[in-house]
Scaffold this motif. Structure first.
Motif, PDB file in Angstrom:
ATOM      1  N   ALA A  14     -17.994 -22.525  -6.432  1.00 39.41           N
ATOM      2  CA  ALA A  14     -18.621 -21.214  -6.589  1.00 39.41           C
ATOM      3  C   ALA A  14     -19.699 -21.008  -5.529  1.00 39.41           C
ATOM      4  O   ALA A  14     -19.818 -19.902  -4.960  1.00 39.41           O
ATOM      5  N   THR A  15     -20.451 -22.048  -5.221  1.00 42.75           N
ATOM      6  CA  THR A  15     -21.481 -21.959  -4.186  1.00 42.75           C
ATOM      7  C   THR A  15     -20.850 -21.739  -2.814  1.00 42.75           C
ATOM      8  O   THR A  15     -21.326 -20.919  -2.023  1.00 42.75           O
ATOM      9  N   VAL A  16     -19.772 -22.448  -2.534  1.00 40.94           N
ATOM     10  CA  VAL A  16     -19.069 -22.295  -1.259  1.00 40.94           C
ATOM     11  C   VAL A  16     -18.554 -20.863  -1.115  1.00 40.94           C
ATOM     12  O   VAL A  16     -18.727 -20.223  -0.070  1.00 40.94           O
ATOM     13  N   VAL A  17     -17.935 -20.349  -2.160  1.00 43.25           N
ATOM     14  CA  VAL A  17     -17.399 -18.980  -2.123  1.00 43.25           C
ATOM     15  C   VAL A  17     -18.520 -17.977  -1.898  1.00 43.25           C
ATOM     16  O   VAL A  17     -18.390 -17.051  -1.088  1.00 43.25           O
ATOM     17  N   GLU A  18     -19.626 -18.181  -2.582  1.00 41.14           N
ATOM     18  CA  GLU A  18     -20.771 -17.288  -2.427  1.00 41.14           C
ATOM     19  C   GLU A  18     -21.265 -17.277  -0.979  1.00 41.14           C
ATOM     20  O   GLU A  18     -21.547 -16.216  -0.418  1.00 41.14           O
ATOM     21  N   LYS A  19     -21.356 -18.451  -0.368  1.00 39.35           N
ATOM     22  CA  LYS A  19     -21.802 -18.548   1.024  1.00 39.35           C
ATOM     23  C   LYS A  19     -20.816 -17.859   1.958  1.00 39.35           C
ATOM     24  O   LYS A  19     -21.221 -17.162   2.895  1.00 39.35           O
ATOM     25  N   LEU A  20     -19.521 -18.061   1.715  1.00 36.84           N
ATOM     26  CA  LEU A  20     -18.518 -17.430   2.564  1.00 36.84           C
ATOM     27  C   LEU A  20     -18.541 -15.911   2.418  1.00 36.84           C
ATOM     28  O   LEU A  20     -18.421 -15.180   3.403  1.00 36.84           O
ATOM     29  N   GLU A  21     -18.692 -15.440   1.191  1.00 37.35           N
ATOM     30  CA  GLU A  21     -18.700 -13.999   0.947  1.00 37.35           C
ATOM     31  C   GLU A  21     -19.936 -13.321   1.520  1.00 37.35           C
ATOM     32  O   GLU A  21     -19.880 -12.144   1.873  1.00 37.35           O
ATOM     33  N   SER A  22     -21.034 -14.048   1.615  1.00 37.36           N
ATOM     34  CA  SER A  22     -22.263 -13.447   2.127  1.00 37.36           C
ATOM     35  C   SER A  22     -22.192 -13.218   3.630  1.00 37.36           C
ATOM     36  O   SER A  22     -22.960 -12.420   4.167  1.00 37.36           O
ATOM     37  N   GLY A  23     -21.268 -13.914   4.292  1.00 39.41           N
ATOM     38  CA  GLY A  23     -21.146 -13.772   5.743  1.00 39.41           C
ATOM     39  C   GLY A  23     -22.340 -14.395   6.434  1.00 39.41           C
ATOM     40  O   GLY A  23     -23.140 -15.116   5.849  1.00 39.41           O
ATOM     41  N   GLY A  24     -22.485 -14.119   7.699  1.00 36.98           N
ATOM     42  CA  GLY A  24     -23.640 -14.599   8.427  1.00 36.98           C
ATOM     43  C   GLY A  24     -23.549 -16.025   8.925  1.00 36.98           C
ATOM     44  O   GLY A  24     -24.360 -16.434   9.739  1.00 36.98           O
ATOM     45  N   ALA A  25     -22.572 -16.786   8.445  1.00 34.08           N
ATOM     46  CA  ALA A  25     -22.436 -18.164   8.906  1.00 34.08           C
ATOM     47  C   ALA A  25     -21.672 -18.166  10.229  1.00 34.08           C
ATOM     48  O   ALA A  25     -20.810 -17.321  10.476  1.00 34.08           O
ATOM     49  N   ALA A  26     -21.999 -19.112  11.065  1.00 33.98           N
ATOM     50  CA  ALA A  26     -21.269 -19.282  12.313  1.00 33.98           C
ATOM     51  C   ALA A  26     -19.822 -19.670  11.998  1.00 33.98           C
ATOM     52  O   ALA A  26     -19.526 -20.171  10.903  1.00 33.98           O
ATOM     53  N   LEU A  27     -18.950 -19.428  12.947  1.00 33.27           N
ATOM     54  CA  LEU A  27     -17.533 -19.710  12.742  1.00 33.27           C
ATOM     55  C   LEU A  27     -17.309 -21.164  12.340  1.00 33.27           C
ATOM     56  O   LEU A  27     -16.567 -21.442  11.397  1.00 33.27           O
ATOM     57  N   GLU A  28     -17.948 -22.085  13.031  1.00 35.61           N
ATOM     58  CA  GLU A  28     -17.758 -23.509  12.727  1.00 35.61           C
ATOM     59  C   GLU A  28     -18.210 -23.836  11.309  1.00 35.61           C
ATOM     60  O   GLU A  28     -17.537 -24.559  10.577  1.00 35.61           O
ATOM     61  N   ALA A  32     -15.916 -25.093   8.074  1.00 36.09           N
ATOM     62  CA  ALA A  32     -16.265 -26.275   7.287  1.00 36.09           C
ATOM     63  C   ALA A  32     -16.380 -25.917   5.807  1.00 36.09           C
ATOM     64  O   ALA A  32     -15.909 -26.668   4.935  1.00 36.09           O
ATOM     65  N   LEU A  33     -16.980 -24.766   5.526  1.00 34.03           N
ATOM     66  CA  LEU A  33     -17.088 -24.320   4.136  1.00 34.03           C
ATOM     67  C   LEU A  33     -15.702 -24.068   3.547  1.00 34.03           C
ATOM     68  O   LEU A  33     -15.419 -24.438   2.406  1.00 34.03           O
ATOM     69  N   TRP A  34     -14.831 -23.437   4.312  1.00 31.52           N
ATOM     70  CA  TRP A  34     -13.467 -23.151   3.856  1.00 31.52           C
ATOM     71  C   TRP A  34     -12.741 -24.454   3.525  1.00 31.52           C
ATOM     72  O   TRP A  34     -12.111 -24.563   2.470  1.00 31.52           O
ATOM     73  N   GLU A  35     -12.841 -25.426   4.422  1.00 33.03           N
ATOM     74  CA  GLU A  35     -12.178 -26.717   4.197  1.00 33.03           C
ATOM     75  C   GLU A  35     -12.735 -27.408   2.953  1.00 33.03           C
ATOM     76  O   GLU A  35     -11.971 -27.976   2.166  1.00 33.03           O
ATOM     77  N   ARG A  36     -14.042 -27.354   2.762  1.00 33.58           N
ATOM     78  CA  ARG A  36     -14.638 -27.955   1.563  1.00 33.58           C
ATOM     79  C   ARG A  36     -14.154 -27.218   0.318  1.00 33.58           C
ATOM     80  O   ARG A  36     -13.856 -27.838  -0.702  1.00 33.58           O
ATOM     81  N   GLY A  37     -14.065 -25.907   0.418  1.00 32.47           N
ATOM     82  CA  GLY A  37     -13.557 -25.123  -0.701  1.00 32.47           C
ATOM     83  C   GLY A  37     -12.136 -25.512  -1.074  1.00 32.47           C
ATOM     84  O   GLY A  37     -11.798 -25.610  -2.253  1.00 32.47           O
ATOM     85  N   GLU A  38     -11.310 -25.745  -0.072  1.00 37.93           N
ATOM     86  CA  GLU A  38      -9.934 -26.188  -0.322  1.00 37.93           C
ATOM     87  C   GLU A  38      -9.920 -27.531  -1.053  1.00 37.93           C
ATOM     88  O   GLU A  38      -9.153 -27.725  -1.993  1.00 37.93           O
ATOM     89  N   GLN A  39     -10.771 -28.457  -0.615  1.00 41.80           N
ATOM     90  CA  GLN A  39     -10.859 -29.765  -1.268  1.00 41.80           C
ATOM     91  C   GLN A  39     -11.293 -29.609  -2.725  1.00 41.80           C
ATOM     92  O   GLN A  39     -10.735 -30.249  -3.622  1.00 41.80           O
TER      93      GLN A  39
END
Length: 58
Positions: A14-28, A32-39
């Motif tokens: 849920a924290t990973v999704v929240e960070k991804l949805e907020s945007g603003g993170a660099a592509l890299e 990394a967040l996406w991959e962690r979310g998949e795990q």
């Protein structure tokens, strides 16, 4: 590293999704967040599959 409980994995996901949805993170960082979310999603799915198997076995 010990396996996360379902609740721990779900909370972190849920924290990973929240960070991804907020945007603003660099592509890299986003990748990394996406991959962690998949795990984390796989961990949750394994817990759910195990619970379902136990319920159908009874």
């Amino acid at each position: 590293m010990t396996e996360l409980s379902y609740e721990q994995a779900r909370a972190e996901l849920a924290t990973v999704v929240e960070k991804l949805e907020s945007g603003g993170a660099a592509l890299e960082e986003s990748l990394a967040l996406w991959e962690r979310g998949e795990q984390l999603a796989l961990i949750c799915q394994r817990w759910l599959d195990t619970a379902r198997a136990r319920l159908t076995a009874e």
